[in-house]
Motif scaffolding. Structure first.
Motif, PDB file in Angstrom:
ATOM      1  N   ARG A 266       0.871  -1.237  -0.104  1.00  0.00           N
ATOM      2  CA  ARG A 266       0.067  -0.156  -0.016  1.00  0.00           C
ATOM      3  C   ARG A 266       0.911   1.207   0.019  1.00  0.00           C
ATOM      4  O   ARG A 266       1.717   1.452   0.815  1.00  0.00           O
ATOM      5  CB  ARG A 266      -0.751  -0.043   1.208  1.00  0.00           C
ATOM      6  N   ILE A 267       0.507   2.145  -1.087  1.00  0.00           N
ATOM      7  CA  ILE A 267       1.602   3.324  -0.946  1.00  0.00           C
ATOM      8  C   ILE A 267       0.603   4.476  -1.055  1.00  0.00           C
ATOM      9  O   ILE A 267      -0.260   4.657  -1.546  1.00  0.00           O
ATOM     10  CB  ILE A 267       2.258   3.358  -2.542  1.00  0.00           C
ATOM     11  N   VAL A 268       0.658   5.233   0.193  1.00  0.00           N
ATOM     12  CA  VAL A 268      -0.215   6.132   0.530  1.00  0.00           C
ATOM     13  C   VAL A 268       0.452   7.528   0.091  1.00  0.00           C
ATOM     14  O   VAL A 268       1.757   8.099   0.350  1.00  0.00           O
ATOM     15  CB  VAL A 268      -0.161   6.281   2.053  1.00  0.00           C
ATOM     16  N   ALA A 269      -0.375   8.421  -0.775  1.00  0.00           N
ATOM     17  CA  ALA A 269      -0.100   9.471  -1.392  1.00  0.00           C
ATOM     18  C   ALA A 269      -1.124  10.809  -0.676  1.00  0.00           C
ATOM     19  O   ALA A 269      -2.263  10.411  -0.243  1.00  0.00           O
ATOM     20  CB  ALA A 269      -0.300   9.386  -2.852  1.00  0.00           C
ATOM     21  N   PRO A 270      -0.809  11.986  -1.011  1.00  0.00           N
ATOM     22  CA  PRO A 270      -1.725  12.802  -0.468  1.00  0.00           C
ATOM     23  C   PRO A 270      -3.130  12.840  -0.972  1.00  0.00           C
ATOM     24  O   PRO A 270      -4.128  13.205  -0.243  1.00  0.00           O
ATOM     25  CB  PRO A 270      -0.978  14.284  -1.015  1.00  0.00           C
ATOM     26  N   ALA A 271      -3.236  12.326  -2.255  1.00  0.00           N
ATOM     27  CA  ALA A 271      -4.560  12.433  -2.700  1.00  0.00           C
ATOM     28  C   ALA A 271      -5.249  10.907  -2.950  1.00  0.00           C
ATOM     29  O   ALA A 271      -6.232  10.938  -3.521  1.00  0.00           O
ATOM     30  CB  ALA A 271      -4.711  13.293  -4.149  1.00  0.00           C
ATOM     31  N   GLY A 272      -4.955  10.049  -2.408  1.00  0.00           N
ATOM     32  CA  GLY A 272      -5.125   8.622  -2.750  1.00  0.00           C
ATOM     33  C   GLY A 272      -4.091   7.724  -2.241  1.00  0.00           C
ATOM     34  O   GLY A 272      -3.070   8.107  -2.005  1.00  0.00           O
ATOM     35  N   MET A 273      -4.393   6.488  -2.498  1.00  0.00           N
ATOM     36  CA  MET A 273      -3.450   5.518  -2.482  1.00  0.00           C
ATOM     37  C   MET A 273      -3.366   4.348  -3.314  1.00  0.00           C
ATOM     38  O   MET A 273      -4.537   4.184  -4.069  1.00  0.00           O
ATOM     39  CB  MET A 273      -3.601   4.636  -0.918  1.00  0.00           C
ATOM     40  N   VAL A 274      -2.339   3.965  -3.809  1.00  0.00           N
ATOM     41  CA  VAL A 274      -2.382   2.594  -4.616  1.00  0.00           C
ATOM     42  C   VAL A 274      -2.128   1.178  -3.835  1.00  0.00           C
ATOM     43  O   VAL A 274      -1.109   1.306  -2.811  1.00  0.00           O
ATOM     44  CB  VAL A 274      -1.111   2.919  -5.676  1.00  0.00           C
ATOM     45  N   LEU A 275      -2.898   0.143  -4.276  1.00  0.00           N
ATOM     46  CA  LEU A 275      -2.600  -0.998  -3.608  1.00  0.00           C
ATOM     47  C   LEU A 275      -2.191  -2.128  -4.572  1.00  0.00           C
ATOM     48  O   LEU A 275      -2.461  -1.950  -5.763  1.00  0.00           O
ATOM     49  CB  LEU A 275      -4.139  -1.658  -3.098  1.00  0.00           C
ATOM     50  N   VAL A 276      -1.170  -3.052  -4.174  1.00  0.00           N
ATOM     51  CA  VAL A 276      -0.615  -3.952  -5.118  1.00  0.00           C
ATOM     52  C   VAL A 276      -0.720  -5.361  -4.802  1.00  0.00           C
ATOM     53  O   VAL A 276      -0.671  -5.378  -3.362  1.00  0.00           O
ATOM     54  CB  VAL A 276       0.793  -3.802  -5.326  1.00  0.00           C
ATOM     55  N   ARG A 277      -1.279  -6.358  -5.460  1.00  0.00           N
ATOM     56  CA  ARG A 277      -1.705  -7.607  -4.769  1.00  0.00           C
ATOM     57  C   ARG A 277      -0.916  -8.448  -5.829  1.00  0.00           C
ATOM     58  O   ARG A 277      -1.115  -8.480  -7.143  1.00  0.00           O
ATOM     59  CB  ARG A 277      -3.159  -8.198  -4.839  1.00  0.00           C
ATOM     60  N   ARG A 278      -0.208  -9.423  -5.122  1.00  0.00           N
ATOM     61  CA  ARG A 278       0.415 -10.721  -5.882  1.00  0.00           C
ATOM     62  C   ARG A 278       0.504 -11.758  -4.864  1.00  0.00           C
ATOM     63  O   ARG A 278       0.374 -11.869  -3.504  1.00  0.00           O
ATOM     64  CB  ARG A 278       1.873 -10.246  -6.286  1.00  0.00           C
ATOM     65  N   GLY A 279       0.133 -12.924  -5.626  1.00  0.00           N
ATOM     66  CA  GLY A 279      -0.007 -14.271  -5.157  1.00  0.00           C
ATOM     67  C   GLY A 279       1.224 -14.784  -4.736  1.00  0.00           C
ATOM     68  O   GLY A 279       2.340 -14.800  -5.248  1.00  0.00           O
ATOM     69  N   SER A 280       1.125 -15.749  -3.751  1.00  0.00           N
ATOM     70  CA  SER A 280       2.287 -16.767  -3.363  1.00  0.00           C
ATOM     71  C   SER A 280       3.562 -16.089  -2.938  1.00  0.00           C
ATOM     72  O   SER A 280       4.826 -16.470  -3.278  1.00  0.00           O
ATOM     73  CB  SER A 280       2.612 -17.637  -4.751  1.00  0.00           C
ATOM     74  N   GLY A 281       3.444 -14.852  -2.080  1.00  0.00           N
ATOM     75  CA  GLY A 281       4.557 -14.284  -1.730  1.00  0.00           C
ATOM     76  C   GLY A 281       5.434 -13.681  -2.671  1.00  0.00           C
ATOM     77  O   GLY A 281       6.753 -13.447  -2.357  1.00  0.00           O
TER      78      GLY A 281
END
Length: 284
Positions: A266-281
């Protein structure tokens, strides 16, 4: 991929059952529809404009974009996806943008709809909000007006909405200078341009973008990110969704969490955030 569905799935309760979605009569369509209550007046006009801008950015990434709206209490989370695996064999991560908005009334909504359909509803609401704002200035309107955002009648099944980000278990990995995200985005866009043949088809375009935006940012000089892969596409999402205001300097915090076999960033920025999901570590 998004496929239409006539059913409006209700948010799951703690026991896994679906609570019924509240409906309200929409006089424009002549039917009852799921809805959200937004602030009205001048403030409401700004909220609607902000949301409409975010949706337009999602449509710029993908003209067939889907938008997931998840309301809990008086907070609305609005998700859009900038990258997802082409198929089950793809190693590409899911990269999502998320904007949070405050509602004027509590809600328990969880729906995924076509971005274009939502944008059309917002355009109608914008006019109503501007009218309320003018009435407030003339002291002819309500002191605390509200706006009703009716949801589009057709929901879609988007693969990237299948798993929600964990609520707990996040730990801070470290911070990344905003200049690094700008550099990664610029280099990624140049790489896409170089890799594309003249007049590429949709399949080629998708494959090239997936390969480049899945590649990790170069963060070896930051010890905290040793072994942590932040995809270049996360930097692109921060830019394309407008989460970093022009002229902003500083660093953005990055958090990590695990949920089952999935690793999240999760990358938190002033106007929103970006979420990244990957499986199996595969992120850590």
């Amino acid at each position: 991929m998004s496929t239409p569905s006539e059913k409006n799935p209700a948010p799951a309760a703690e026991d896994g059952t679906r609570a019924p979605i509240e409906l309200k009569y929409n006089p424009h369509e002549g039917v009852e529809e799921p809805y959200l209550i937004l602030p009205g007046g001048a403030h409401g006009a700004a909220v609607v404009k902000d949301l409409a801008t975010y949706i337009s950015r999602a449509l710029a990434v993908n003209p067939d974009a889907a938008i997931r709206l998840t309301a809990r209490g008086r907070v609305l989370a609005v998700f859009a996806c900038s990258l997802e695996p082409e198929d089950a064999s793809s190693a590409a991560p899911v990269i999502m943008g998320m904007r949070a908005l405050h509602l004027a009334a509590e809600s328990a909504l969880d729906m995924t709809v076509r971005a274009q359909a939502l944008q059309e509803r917002l355009a109608r609401l914008q006019k109503q909000a501007e009218q309320q704002g003018a009435e407030q200035q003339n002291a002819e309107g309500q002191q605390n007006p509200e706006l009703v955002l009716y949801m589009p009648p057709v929901t879609v099944n988007a693969g990237w909405t299948g798993k929600a980000a964990p609520v707990r278990g996040w730990s801070e990995v470290g911070t990344v200078p905003v200049e690094e995200f700008a550099r990664a985005t610029a280099e990624g866009l140049e790489a896409v341009d170089r890799a594309l043949p003249e007049n590429p088809g949709a399949a080629v375009l998708t494959t090239v973008r997936s390969r480049i935006w899945s590649s990790p940012m170069v963060l070896e000089y930051l010890p905290a990110f040793d072994g942590v892969q932040v995809p270049t596409g996360a930097a692109f999402a921060l830019r394309v969704y407008g989460f970093i205001p022009e002229g902003f300097t500083g660093e953005l915090p990055v958090f990590a969490a695990r949920a089952g076999s999935d690793e999240w960033l999760r990358i938190v920025a002033p106007a929103g955030m970006v979420l990244v999901r990957r499986g199996s570590g595969s992120l850590i």
